[in-house]
Design an enzyme around this catalytic site. Sequence first.
Site, PDB file in Angstrom:
ATOM      1  N   ARG A   1       0.847  -1.209   0.000  1.00 17.06           N
ATOM      2  CA  ARG A   1       0.000   0.000   0.000  1.00 17.06           C
ATOM      3  C   ARG A   1       0.878   1.253   0.000  1.00 17.06           C
ATOM      4  O   ARG A   1       0.565   2.238  -0.663  1.00 17.06           O
ATOM      5  CB  ARG A   1      -0.942   0.006   1.211  1.00 17.06           C
TER       6      ARG A   1
ATOM      7  N   HIS B   1      -7.299   8.167  11.463  1.00 14.00           N
ATOM      8  CA  HIS B   1      -6.888   6.751  11.436  1.00 14.00           C
ATOM      9  C   HIS B   1      -5.387   6.574  11.251  1.00 14.00           C
ATOM     10  O   HIS B   1      -4.927   5.518  10.825  1.00 14.00           O
ATOM     11  CB  HIS B   1      -7.659   5.994  10.344  1.00 14.00           C
TER      12      HIS B   1
ATOM     13  N   CYS C   1      11.315  -1.626  17.788  1.00 13.99           N
ATOM     14  CA  CYS C   1      11.047  -0.329  18.410  1.00 13.99           C
ATOM     15  C   CYS C   1      12.308   0.136  19.145  1.00 13.99           C
ATOM     16  O   CYS C   1      12.878  -0.625  19.938  1.00 13.99           O
ATOM     17  CB  CYS C   1       9.882  -0.467  19.394  1.00 13.99           C
TER      18      CYS C   1
ATOM     19  N   THR D   1     -17.107   9.259   1.999  1.00  7.62           N
ATOM     20  CA  THR D   1     -17.040   8.272   3.082  1.00  7.62           C
ATOM     21  C   THR D   1     -18.367   7.527   3.167  1.00  7.62           C
ATOM     22  O   THR D   1     -19.431   8.126   3.015  1.00  7.62           O
ATOM     23  CB  THR D   1     -16.668   8.914   4.445  1.00  7.62           C
TER      24      THR D   1
ATOM     25  N   ASN E   1     -20.850  12.528  -2.397  1.00  5.48           N
ATOM     26  CA  ASN E   1     -20.590  11.097  -2.592  1.00  5.48           C
ATOM     27  C   ASN E   1     -21.121  10.680  -3.959  1.00  5.48           C
ATOM     28  O   ASN E   1     -21.965  11.347  -4.543  1.00  5.48           O
ATOM     29  CB  ASN E   1     -21.276  10.273  -1.482  1.00  5.48           C
TER      30      ASN E   1
HETATM   31  P1  OAD Z   1     -15.336   3.236   2.240  1.00  2.00           P
HETATM   32  O1  OAD Z   1     -14.647   2.380   1.233  1.00  2.00           O
HETATM   33  O2  OAD Z   1     -16.118   2.577   3.298  1.00  2.00           O
HETATM   34  O3  OAD Z   1     -16.333   4.235   1.481  1.00  2.00           O
HETATM   35  C1  OAD Z   1     -15.902   4.985   0.384  1.00  2.00           C
HETATM   36  C2  OAD Z   1     -17.039   5.920  -0.011  1.00  2.00           C
HETATM   37  O4  OAD Z   1     -16.572   6.767  -1.032  1.00  2.00           O
HETATM   38  C3  OAD Z   1     -18.284   5.209  -0.548  1.00  2.00           C
HETATM   39  O5  OAD Z   1     -19.453   5.770   0.061  1.00  2.00           O
HETATM   40  C4  OAD Z   1     -18.261   5.516  -2.049  1.00  2.00           C
HETATM   41  O6  OAD Z   1     -19.568   5.649  -2.601  1.00  2.00           O
HETATM   42  C5  OAD Z   1     -17.557   6.845  -2.049  1.00  2.00           C
HETATM   43  N1  OAD Z   1     -16.821   7.143  -3.289  1.00  2.00           N
HETATM   44  C6  OAD Z   1     -16.079   6.297  -4.046  1.00  2.00           C
HETATM   45  N2  OAD Z   1     -15.513   6.961  -5.064  1.00  2.00           N
HETATM   46  C7  OAD Z   1     -15.887   8.264  -4.940  1.00  2.00           C
HETATM   47  C8  OAD Z   1     -15.625   9.450  -5.682  1.00  2.00           C
HETATM   48  N3  OAD Z   1     -14.843   9.431  -6.765  1.00  2.00           N
HETATM   49  N4  OAD Z   1     -16.199  10.599  -5.267  1.00  2.00           N
HETATM   50  C9  OAD Z   1     -17.007  10.636  -4.183  1.00  2.00           C
HETATM   51  N5  OAD Z   1     -17.294   9.544  -3.440  1.00  2.00           N
HETATM   52  C10 OAD Z   1     -16.738   8.382  -3.810  1.00  2.00           C
HETATM   53  O7  OAD Z   1     -14.233   4.227   2.837  1.00  2.00           O
HETATM   54  P2  OAD Z   1     -14.267   5.065   4.199  1.00  2.00           P
HETATM   55  O8  OAD Z   1     -15.631   5.595   4.452  1.00  2.00           O
HETATM   56  O9  OAD Z   1     -13.133   6.021   4.127  1.00  2.00           O
HETATM   57  O10 OAD Z   1     -10.353   2.426   8.404  1.00  2.00           O
HETATM   58  O11 OAD Z   1     -13.931   3.943   5.251  1.00  2.00           O
HETATM   59  C11 OAD Z   1     -13.773   4.282   6.586  1.00  2.00           C
HETATM   60  C12 OAD Z   1     -12.680   3.458   7.212  1.00  2.00           C
HETATM   61  O12 OAD Z   1     -12.930   2.070   6.965  1.00  2.00           O
HETATM   62  C13 OAD Z   1     -11.301   3.667   6.620  1.00  2.00           C
HETATM   63  O13 OAD Z   1     -10.635   4.807   7.160  1.00  2.00           O
HETATM   64  C14 OAD Z   1     -10.598   2.403   6.996  1.00  2.00           C
HETATM   65  C15 OAD Z   1     -11.664   1.402   6.665  1.00  2.00           C
HETATM   66  O14 OAD Z   1     -11.612   0.191   7.362  1.00  2.00           O
HETATM   67  C16 OAD Z   1      -9.151   2.101   8.870  1.00  2.00           C
HETATM   68  O15 OAD Z   1      -8.222   1.804   8.150  1.00  2.00           O
HETATM   69  C17 OAD Z   1      -9.060   2.174  10.346  1.00  2.00           C
END
Ligand code: OAD
Length: 245
Positions: free
Chosen positions: A73, A122, A150, A191, A216
């Site tokens: 990553r 995060h 560490c 998100t 979104n």
């Molecule tokens: P998700 O993968 O859960 O959600 C991504 C969101 O972005 C979805 O609602 C999509 O519809 C939207 N999306 C995708 N492409 C887009 C674009 N081009 N423009 C606008 N919206 C778009 O990701 P997160 O909500 O960030 O945690 O997930 C939250 C957390 O879950 C992350 O930070 C991570 C994961 O497990 C950790 O790593 C602790």
Amino acid sequence: MASADLPAGLLDALRQAGRVVFLTGAGVSAESGVPTFRDALTGLWARFRPEELATPEAFRRNPQLVWDWYRERRRQVAAVAPNPAHCAIATLQARLPHTLLVTQNVDGLHQRAGSVDAVEFHGNLFTNRCRGCGHTAPQGDPQLAAPPPCPECGELMGPGVVWFGEAIPGEALERAWRGASEADIVLAIGTSGLVTPAASLPEVARQGGALVVEVNLQPTPLSAQADFVVTGPAAQSLPAIVAVL
Ligand code: OAD
């Protein structure tokens, strides 16, 4: 998206807002080529099992496997660039009087686009953190082949991201909560709103009297509570706001 397609009233609300909070998720980085987590087929958690890669237990069980996945990553993120959504947020931060950027993303792309003082809810992919004593350090060589010991306690250090089952760093939590409760407007961008406590921030802001804006590609659990919903790719919607603000 043309500026004319933005919901009526959104621009006036932004112009009048004293305090603006941006809450961003993986969708903001999607158009840079960083995979999201939950999008069907392309999302990381559609292709990998988080319990094997993103928990303290997984790291204890197989540190090298976890390290290799995060190393890949790191490689992917280092090879991409911020997109117009990151740049538009940085521009809005420079133009609006009081803003706070809270990001769930660990990729550092907001900072590379010029955002300063982002709350990394995060953590950050390019740091290392010791789960034994909590010591955090910059990663240095992003392609380091094995988890380093560490320097404080000798345990193996893992990536400086928040895994499932881990607490949000105290200062990030405190700044995000205070920012949300004092906000006039909160924009939840890219998100899914499925991971707490980050997903609760718009509600915290709403209870404090803030307007809620969602940007979104598709509806989320937040959409019904949002005052304004902007449907479309963040890399088009946010520049459309910047163009007319
Ligand atoms: P998700 O993968 O859960 O959600 C991504 C969101 O972005 C979805 O609602 C999509 O519809 C939207 N999306 C995708 N492409 C887009 C674009 N081009 N423009 C606008 N919206 C778009 O990701 P997160 O909500 O960030 O945690 O997930 C939250 C957390 O879950 C992350 O930070 C991570 C994961 O497990 C950790 O790593 C602790």
